[in-house]
Design a protein around this motif. Structure first.
Motif, PDB file in Angstrom:
ATOM      1  N   MET A   4       0.829  -1.199   0.000  1.00 43.31           N
ATOM      2  CA  MET A   4       0.000   0.000   0.000  1.00 43.31           C
ATOM      3  C   MET A   4       0.868   1.256   0.000  1.00 43.31           C
ATOM      4  N   LEU A   5       1.882   1.272   0.840  1.00 39.95           N
ATOM      5  CA  LEU A   5       2.739   2.442   0.937  1.00 39.95           C
ATOM      6  C   LEU A   5       3.473   2.706  -0.376  1.00 39.95           C
ATOM      7  N   GLU A   6       3.886   1.656  -1.055  1.00 34.18           N
ATOM      8  CA  GLU A   6       4.543   1.845  -2.346  1.00 34.18           C
ATOM      9  C   GLU A   6       3.570   2.428  -3.374  1.00 34.18           C
ATOM     10  N   ARG A   7       2.309   2.051  -3.282  1.00 32.21           N
ATOM     11  CA  ARG A   7       1.321   2.677  -4.179  1.00 32.21           C
ATOM     12  C   ARG A   7       1.198   4.159  -3.872  1.00 32.21           C
ATOM     13  N   PHE A   8       1.209   4.503  -2.602  1.00 35.29           N
ATOM     14  CA  PHE A   8       1.146   5.916  -2.219  1.00 35.29           C
ATOM     15  C   PHE A   8       2.339   6.680  -2.802  1.00 35.29           C
ATOM     16  N   ARG A   9       3.519   6.080  -2.675  1.00 37.20           N
ATOM     17  CA  ARG A   9       4.727   6.743  -3.190  1.00 37.20           C
ATOM     18  C   ARG A   9       4.654   6.918  -4.698  1.00 37.20           C
ATOM     19  N   SER A  10       4.107   5.932  -5.376  1.00 36.52           N
ATOM     20  CA  SER A  10       4.034   5.994  -6.838  1.00 36.52           C
ATOM     21  C   SER A  10       3.108   7.105  -7.318  1.00 36.52           C
ATOM     22  N   ARG A  11       2.178   7.518  -6.468  1.00 37.63           N
ATOM     23  CA  ARG A  11       1.234   8.579  -6.848  1.00 37.63           C
ATOM     24  C   ARG A  11       1.689   9.962  -6.389  1.00 37.63           C
ATOM     25  N   ALA A  12       2.608  10.021  -5.418  1.00 40.28           N
ATOM     26  CA  ALA A  12       2.921  11.277  -4.735  1.00 40.28           C
ATOM     27  C   ALA A  12       3.452  12.354  -5.681  1.00 40.28           C
ATOM     28  N   ALA A  13       4.346  11.977  -6.599  1.00 37.59           N
ATOM     29  CA  ALA A  13       4.944  12.984  -7.480  1.00 37.59           C
ATOM     30  C   ALA A  13       3.913  13.605  -8.403  1.00 37.59           C
ATOM     31  N   ASP A  14       3.041  12.789  -8.986  1.00 36.78           N
ATOM     32  CA  ASP A  14       2.024  13.322  -9.891  1.00 36.78           C
ATOM     33  C   ASP A  14       1.026  14.212  -9.156  1.00 36.78           C
ATOM     34  N   THR A  50      -1.689   4.260  20.769  1.00 37.37           N
ATOM     35  CA  THR A  50      -1.301   5.353  21.649  1.00 37.37           C
ATOM     36  C   THR A  50      -0.667   6.470  20.828  1.00 37.37           C
ATOM     37  N   LEU A  51      -0.396   7.582  21.481  1.00 33.55           N
ATOM     38  CA  LEU A  51       0.282   8.690  20.795  1.00 33.55           C
ATOM     39  C   LEU A  51       1.634   8.235  20.263  1.00 33.55           C
ATOM     40  N   ALA A  52       2.375   7.466  21.050  1.00 34.89           N
ATOM     41  CA  ALA A  52       3.695   7.008  20.609  1.00 34.89           C
ATOM     42  C   ALA A  52       3.575   6.088  19.398  1.00 34.89           C
ATOM     43  N   GLU A  53       2.606   5.186  19.424  1.00 31.85           N
ATOM     44  CA  GLU A  53       2.431   4.261  18.302  1.00 31.85           C
ATOM     45  C   GLU A  53       1.958   4.976  17.049  1.00 31.85           C
ATOM     46  N   MET A  54       1.067   5.955  17.221  1.00 29.40           N
ATOM     47  CA  MET A  54       0.580   6.688  16.054  1.00 29.40           C
ATOM     48  C   MET A  54       1.688   7.550  15.465  1.00 29.40           C
ATOM     49  N   ALA A  55       2.524   8.117  16.304  1.00 32.20           N
ATOM     50  CA  ALA A  55       3.649   8.911  15.805  1.00 32.20           C
ATOM     51  C   ALA A  55       4.574   8.045  14.959  1.00 32.20           C
ATOM     52  N   ALA A  56       4.831   6.819  15.408  1.00 29.44           N
ATOM     53  CA  ALA A  56       5.685   5.916  14.641  1.00 29.44           C
ATOM     54  C   ALA A  56       5.034   5.558  13.308  1.00 29.44           C
ATOM     55  N   SER A  57       3.727   5.336  13.314  1.00 29.64           N
ATOM     56  CA  SER A  57       3.019   4.998  12.084  1.00 29.64           C
ATOM     57  C   SER A  57       3.025   6.161  11.107  1.00 29.64           C
ATOM     58  N   GLN A  58       2.802   7.365  11.603  1.00 32.27           N
ATOM     59  CA  GLN A  58       2.795   8.541  10.742  1.00 32.27           C
ATOM     60  C   GLN A  58       4.182   8.837  10.180  1.00 32.27           C
ATOM     61  N   ARG A  59       5.196   8.597  10.981  1.00 34.39           N
ATOM     62  CA  ARG A  59       6.564   8.793  10.497  1.00 34.39           C
ATOM     63  C   ARG A  59       6.849   7.842   9.343  1.00 34.39           C
ATOM     64  N   ARG A  60       6.405   6.608   9.471  1.00 32.37           N
ATOM     65  CA  ARG A  60       6.604   5.623   8.403  1.00 32.37           C
ATOM     66  C   ARG A  60       5.822   6.020   7.153  1.00 32.37           C
ATOM     67  N   LEU A  61       4.588   6.448   7.321  1.00 32.35           N
ATOM     68  CA  LEU A  61       3.775   6.881   6.187  1.00 32.35           C
ATOM     69  C   LEU A  61       4.427   8.053   5.458  1.00 32.35           C
ATOM     70  N   ALA A  62       5.029   8.975   6.218  1.00 31.17           N
ATOM     71  CA  ALA A  62       5.650  10.162   5.620  1.00 31.17           C
ATOM     72  C   ALA A  62       6.854   9.816   4.755  1.00 31.17           C
ATOM     73  N   ARG A  63       7.501   8.695   5.001  1.00 33.44           N
ATOM     74  CA  ARG A  63       8.622   8.276   4.152  1.00 33.44           C
ATOM     75  C   ARG A  63       8.157   7.986   2.734  1.00 33.44           C
ATOM     76  N   TYR A  64       6.895   7.664   2.575  1.00 35.82           N
ATOM     77  CA  TYR A  64       6.355   7.296   1.267  1.00 35.82           C
ATOM     78  C   TYR A  64       5.533   8.425   0.646  1.00 35.82           C
ATOM     79  N   ALA A  65       4.725   9.096   1.447  1.00 31.19           N
ATOM     80  CA  ALA A  65       3.837  10.140   0.924  1.00 31.19           C
ATOM     81  C   ALA A  65       3.690  11.227   1.990  1.00 31.19           C
TER      82      ALA A  65
END
Length: 395
Positions: A18-28, A63-78
């Motif tokens: 899923m994250l790779e699909r997000f990355r593939s769309r981000a530039a366009d 938790t806040l800590a877990e969501m922060a880690a998830s959002q950080r990972r998502l930001a690497r892709y999109a």
């Protein structure tokens, strides 16, 4: 999205595919200045919009800590998708925080998030450098609720939100001016979303302006009413801790990706003046990559300690106000530094449109515009250390 259990609590992870699909769309999406509708559809389908809804109420229970880690990972892709999801998630996080503290008044937000509704932030205003605690938007007390009038900026998820968390000042409230924190439904009469978003970076967030023209908000959609300039209500405390933590995580995610790209590029890039060929053997490039890591490592530790302490209930007392601004400032400044060095490592190819580093360079610039910006962070921290944080007049 996969869900596992850690310490009897669920942990949600977005799949690599899923994250790779997000990355593939981000530039366009960036080039076309368009919202990430396809990303949102996938996130909605897997329940990411309810990731921090308590597990016992049907959500992911992060938790806040877990969501922060998830959002950080998502930001690497999109990055823009991650930032806009932060502007949704922190509202649900506020509700979850209040629930944990014994206040169920915002439980309706869990139901909305579980249904896939998107929330947006309506805090930024022209002429107000103290968002949340002051406002140029007016609130008028009427039977059964309030009427809000004003213009809000930087409303991420502009094409998609159903609920706008917005605040306004009631100057005529008994006992002195009050700040009213309300949740505005998009279909309410008097709501207009104005497409203003054409910016340097974070373009797919589509953070349009919203005009509120006498918009009625019922009492059961009022999150908090507090004295103007005072941030001691639990709702407002949560409103500081959740968004600034998740914002910091997003920009560190950008830095993670910049380091990855720079290192990969240095291993591939060749020089006729280097006997072994690759730039990875250039001592100065090694120094630059090390600098990136050192910046990122320190900022990561600051963010991680902050969210871990918050989740654990560590009593920092008055120092929490200093720590939250310090954490967010450190994350953003480190991220900017890392991306800047990454471009130096990449060389001229990194400045071309279509280069991921060029896009990350523009996206990371936006970090300084979120509360608290450089000036406000230094003001709050300096006043806190000097013991004059809540004194008036401000200066």
């Amino acid at each position: 999205m996969t869900m596992t259990t850690t310490s009897n609590r669920p942990r949600i992870e977005l799949s690599e595919e899923m994250l790779e699909r997000f990355r593939s769309r981000a530039a366009d999406l960036d080039a076309a200045n368009q919202y990430f509708h396809e990303d949102l559809a996938e996130l909605r389908e897997v329940g990411y919009l309810a990731a921090v809804v308590p597990a016992e109420l049907g959500g992911g229970g992060l938790t806040l800590a877990e969501m922060a880690a998830s959002q950080r990972r998502l930001a690497r892709y999109a990055p823009a998708t991650a930032l806009a999801m932060t502007m949704h998630t922190y509202w649900i996080g506020i509700a979850a925080q209040l629930e944990q503290w014994g206040d169920s008044s915002l439980r309706w937000m869990f139901e909305s998030a579980l249904a896939g509704d998107v929330f947006a932030a309506g805090h930024a205003e022209t002429g107000n450098d103290v968002p949340v605690l002051m406002s140029t938007c007016r609130a008028e007390r009427v039977e059964g609720g309030y009427r809000l009038t004003g213009r809000k900026q930087f409303g991420s998820n502009g094409p998609a939100w159903r609920w706008l968390g917005a605040h306004a000042i009631d100057p005529d409230a008994p006992g002195g001016p009050q700040i009213v924190h309300a949740f505005v439904e998009r279909t309410s009469p008097g709501v207009s979303v104005v497409e203003t978003w054409d910016t340097l970076g974070m373009r797919p967030t589509q953070s349009h302006d919203t005009i509120l023209d006498g918009v009625f908000v019922a009492d059961d959609r009022i999150g908090c009413v507090a004295p103007a300039g005072v941030g001691e209500d639990p709702f407002l405390i949560a409103m500081t801790m959740w968004p600034l933590s998740l914002i910091g995580a997003v920009y560190l995610g950008i830095a993670d990706r910049a380091l990855e790209l720079a290192a990969d590029g240095a291993r591939r890039k060749q020089s006729v003046a280097i006997e072994r060929g690759a730039y990875a053997y250039n001592p100065f490039v090694q120094h630059q990559v090390a600098e990136m890591y050192l910046e990122l490592d320190a900022a990561s530790a600051t963010l991680q300690q902050f969210v871990d302490d918050w989740v654990a209930g560590v009593d920092h007392g008055e120092a929490w106000a200093l720590k939250v601004f310090s954490m967010k400032w450190r994350a953003v400044e480190a991220a900017k530094r890392v991306v800047d060095i990454a471009l130096d490592v990449s060389g001229g190819g990194g400045m071309f449109r279509g280069s991921e580093l060029e896009r990350l360079y523009r996206d990371v610039r936006c970090g300084g515009f979120h509360p608290g910006n450089d000036a406000y962070a230094h003001e709050m921290i300096g006043q806190g250390i000097l013991g004059v944080l809540r004194e008036q007049p401000r200066w």
